[in-house]
Write a protein that holds these residues in place. Structure first.
Motif, mmCIF file in Angstrom:
data_model
loop_
_atom_site.group_PDB
_atom_site.id
_atom_site.type_symbol
_atom_site.label_atom_id
_atom_site.label_comp_id
_atom_site.label_asym_id
_atom_site.label_seq_id
_atom_site.Cartn_x
_atom_site.Cartn_y
_atom_site.Cartn_z
ATOM 1 N N ARG A 127 -2.658 -3.941 -9.292
ATOM 2 C CA ARG A 127 -1.239 -3.628 -9.470
ATOM 3 C C ARG A 127 -0.313 -4.389 -8.516
ATOM 4 O O ARG A 127 0.876 -4.103 -8.445
ATOM 5 C CB ARG A 127 -1.037 -2.115 -9.320
ATOM 6 C CG ARG A 127 -1.851 -1.301 -10.320
ATOM 7 C CD ARG A 127 -1.535 0.164 -10.267
ATOM 8 N NE ARG A 127 -0.209 0.458 -10.786
ATOM 9 C CZ ARG A 127 0.313 1.694 -10.864
ATOM 10 N NH1 ARG A 127 -0.406 2.726 -10.459
ATOM 11 N NH2 ARG A 127 1.524 1.882 -11.325
ATOM 12 N N LEU A 131 2.371 1.819 -3.547
ATOM 13 C CA LEU A 131 1.382 2.324 -4.497
ATOM 14 C C LEU A 131 1.071 3.801 -4.235
ATOM 15 O O LEU A 131 0.965 4.596 -5.173
ATOM 16 C CB LEU A 131 0.100 1.498 -4.425
ATOM 17 C CG LEU A 131 -1.016 1.941 -5.382
ATOM 18 C CD1 LEU A 131 -0.562 1.880 -6.841
ATOM 19 C CD2 LEU A 131 -2.269 1.103 -5.184
ATOM 20 N N ALA A 132 0.950 4.169 -2.956
ATOM 21 C CA ALA A 132 0.647 5.566 -2.619
ATOM 22 C C ALA A 132 1.732 6.508 -3.136
ATOM 23 O O ALA A 132 1.438 7.570 -3.715
ATOM 24 C CB ALA A 132 0.495 5.718 -1.110
ATOM 25 N N ASP A 171 -6.826 2.529 -2.710
ATOM 26 C CA ASP A 171 -7.972 2.095 -3.508
ATOM 27 C C ASP A 171 -7.830 0.583 -3.640
ATOM 28 O O ASP A 171 -6.876 0.090 -4.251
ATOM 29 C CB ASP A 171 -7.972 2.758 -4.888
ATOM 30 C CG ASP A 171 -9.137 2.282 -5.738
ATOM 31 O OD1 ASP A 171 -10.239 2.822 -5.587
ATOM 32 O OD2 ASP A 171 -8.935 1.338 -6.536
ATOM 33 N N LEU A 225 -2.936 9.671 2.239
ATOM 34 C CA LEU A 225 -2.920 9.064 0.908
ATOM 35 C C LEU A 225 -3.653 7.727 1.050
ATOM 36 O O LEU A 225 -3.051 6.700 1.343
ATOM 37 C CB LEU A 225 -1.477 8.848 0.440
ATOM 38 C CG LEU A 225 -0.575 10.092 0.420
ATOM 39 C CD1 LEU A 225 0.853 9.721 0.049
ATOM 40 C CD2 LEU A 225 -1.121 11.148 -0.539
ATOM 41 N N GLU A 283 -7.417 -0.894 -7.130
ATOM 42 C CA GLU A 283 -6.113 -0.610 -7.735
ATOM 43 C C GLU A 283 -5.013 -1.449 -7.083
ATOM 44 O O GLU A 283 -4.090 -1.918 -7.758
ATOM 45 C CB GLU A 283 -5.779 0.878 -7.617
ATOM 46 C CG GLU A 283 -4.513 1.252 -8.383
ATOM 47 C CD GLU A 283 -4.136 2.716 -8.282
ATOM 48 O OE1 GLU A 283 -3.245 3.149 -9.039
ATOM 49 O OE2 GLU A 283 -4.716 3.432 -7.438
ATOM 50 N N GLY A 319 5.593 8.693 -9.043
ATOM 51 C CA GLY A 319 5.983 7.812 -10.132
ATOM 52 C C GLY A 319 7.048 6.818 -9.699
ATOM 53 O O GLY A 319 7.627 6.917 -8.610
ATOM 54 N N TRP A 320 7.362 5.848 -10.571
ATOM 55 C CA TRP A 320 8.325 4.798 -10.237
ATOM 56 C C TRP A 320 9.753 5.324 -10.135
ATOM 57 O O TRP A 320 10.609 4.690 -9.509
ATOM 58 C CB TRP A 320 8.252 3.674 -11.273
ATOM 59 C CG TRP A 320 7.139 2.710 -11.023
ATOM 60 C CD1 TRP A 320 6.030 2.514 -11.790
ATOM 61 C CD2 TRP A 320 7.021 1.805 -9.919
ATOM 62 N NE1 TRP A 320 5.220 1.553 -11.232
ATOM 63 C CE2 TRP A 320 5.812 1.089 -10.087
ATOM 64 C CE3 TRP A 320 7.818 1.525 -8.802
ATOM 65 C CZ2 TRP A 320 5.385 0.126 -9.175
ATOM 66 C CZ3 TRP A 320 7.393 0.557 -7.905
ATOM 67 C CH2 TRP A 320 6.193 -0.129 -8.090
ATOM 68 N N VAL A 343 4.018 5.813 -5.520
ATOM 69 C CA VAL A 343 4.066 5.742 -6.989
ATOM 70 C C VAL A 343 3.027 6.693 -7.572
ATOM 71 O O VAL A 343 3.286 7.417 -8.550
ATOM 72 C CB VAL A 343 3.842 4.301 -7.488
ATOM 73 C CG1 VAL A 343 3.542 4.270 -8.988
ATOM 74 C CG2 VAL A 343 5.066 3.439 -7.199
ATOM 75 N N ASN A 344 1.842 6.726 -6.972
ATOM 76 C CA ASN A 344 0.810 7.648 -7.447
ATOM 77 C C ASN A 344 1.191 9.101 -7.204
ATOM 78 O O ASN A 344 0.737 10.000 -7.919
ATOM 79 C CB ASN A 344 -0.524 7.327 -6.777
ATOM 80 C CG ASN A 344 -1.161 6.061 -7.322
ATOM 81 O OD1 ASN A 344 -0.844 5.624 -8.427
ATOM 82 N ND2 ASN A 344 -2.054 5.451 -6.556
ATOM 83 N N LEU A 345 2.043 9.336 -6.205
ATOM 84 C CA LEU A 345 2.469 10.698 -5.881
ATOM 85 C C LEU A 345 3.649 11.138 -6.741
ATOM 86 O O LEU A 345 3.674 12.273 -7.242
ATOM 87 C CB LEU A 345 2.850 10.758 -4.399
ATOM 88 C CG LEU A 345 2.976 12.126 -3.729
ATOM 89 C CD1 LEU A 345 1.646 12.873 -3.750
ATOM 90 C CD2 LEU A 345 3.469 11.972 -2.290
ATOM 91 N N THR A 368 0.830 -1.205 0.000
ATOM 92 C CA THR A 368 0.000 0.000 0.000
ATOM 93 C C THR A 368 0.869 1.261 0.000
ATOM 94 O O THR A 368 0.578 2.233 -0.703
ATOM 95 C CB THR A 368 -0.943 0.000 1.212
ATOM 96 O OG1 THR A 368 -1.642 -1.242 1.270
ATOM 97 C CG2 THR A 368 -1.949 1.137 1.125
#
Length: 339
Positions: free
Chosen positions: A325, A185-186, A318, A315, A321, A192-193, A188-190, A182
């Protein structure tokens, strides 16, 4: 006229309460007849043991068999047993909300709504009624103040990318921990990789569980934790260990840990009763008081030295998601960190 309406409402309320009490008594009787239940969980073992003990004190004659491991291994075991036709687990509880979307989609969960969740916010309950968030925590930065003065400690996620921290940081692993899935992912959404690609250049020490960084930081083996379960850092700190917790202002990953009953639960009535118990206000308050966890219960209060969730930029996850992922997150982590 008003008095007649009032009396009618009182009579209806009495009938509802009497009916609910009879229903509860029937559930307790059915659960005692089954005599036990099996709980697969990722919560810290002392926490699980405390909850199981409190349940057994209230409902004598019903044993709780606790199986504790990391979130990803909880799911792996449950799925492997299901594939082999083994029906062992009654309740599944992990810190990866995506697991429950997966299990729901495969028809492996029993639909059940515990009474205590009536006032829970949307982020703590499945709209279809198959799972509910028993607890939540945050993934935070932590450091050892005996080694690092406050002025030099990292304050933001991007501070961790500075090369001065090379060889001085610890991370938990998403292949074991749902909290870390989790967390990744949080961020990465903020960011990126690229954020994790750059973080990996700082040669992090890798542990399994999101509980493990607390001990590593407190011992000074690595003075900075780049992630980890806030409640366990908090508990470690309260025991007198040298830990300071940072809640980055750019956002803190919120990890909601659902609970669900297996569709083929061997002890379905005991599982229902246990689920009612853990979502009751007293049990939810125990999680906050004893363990430093957050919950979705609106009436729970928290220690004065813990920040309120409303005062943080969260953050939130979801679940769909996370499920979609999950494999990508684990693959990228291994690609960047080499473990």
């Amino acid at each position: 006229m008003r008095s007649k309406v009032f009396l009618l409402l009182c009579a209806l309320a009495y009938l509802w309460i009497s009916g609910a009490a009879a229903q509860d008594a029937a559930l307790v009787q059915a659960a005692r007849k089954e005599g036990s239940m099996v709980w697969y969980t990722s919560v810290a073992l002392p926490t699980a043991t405390a909850i199981a003990h409190a349940f057994k004190q209230k409902y004598s004659g019903i044993e709780v068999e606790v199986h504790r491991t990391g979130s990803e291994r909880v799911l792996q075991r449950f799925m492997q047993e299901a594939g082999a036709g083994i029906k062992n687990a009654d309740i599944i509880d992990t810190s990866d909300a995506g697991h429950f979307e997966l299990l729901k989609g495969k028809g492996m969960l029993l639909k059940f709504t515990p009474q205590g969740t009536a006032g829970f916010p949307d982020g703590f309950k499945d709209k279809a009624g198959f799972y509910y968030g028993m607890r939540s925590t945050l993934s935070v930065i932590a450091y050892n103040p005996k080694i690092l003065p406050e002025k030099d400690a990292p304050k933001t996620w991007k501070d961790l990318l500075n090369s001065k921290w090379s060889g001085k940081m610890v991370t938990a692993h998403p292949g074991y921990s749902g909290i870390i899935v989790t967390h990744i992912l949080a961020l990465v959404n903020l960011y990126g990789w690229d954020y994790f690609r750059d973080l990996a250049k700082n040669r992090l020490h890798i542990v399994q569980s999101a509980l493990d960084p607390a001990g590593v930081v407190a011992s000074g083996e690595r003075p900075v934790g780049v992630n980890g379960a806030e409640y366990f850092y908090y508990r470690t700190q309260k025991r007198g260990n040298p830990i300071k917790i940072i809640y980055p202002k750019e956002g803190v990953p919120l990890i909601v840990s659902p609970v669900a009953i297996a569709k083929d639960a061997p002890h379905a009535n005991a599982a229902r009763l246990f689920t009612e118990f853990i979502f009751a206000k007293d049990s939810q308050q125990l999680l906050a008081d004893r363990e430093g966890l957050y919950t979705g219960h609106p009436d729970v209060t928290y220690p004065a030295d813990k920040p309120k969730l409303k005062d943080l930029k969260l953050l939130p996850p979801d679940a769909a998601e996370l499920e979609k992922r999950n494999a990508e997150i684990k693959k990228r982590f291994v690609e960047y960190f080499g473990a």
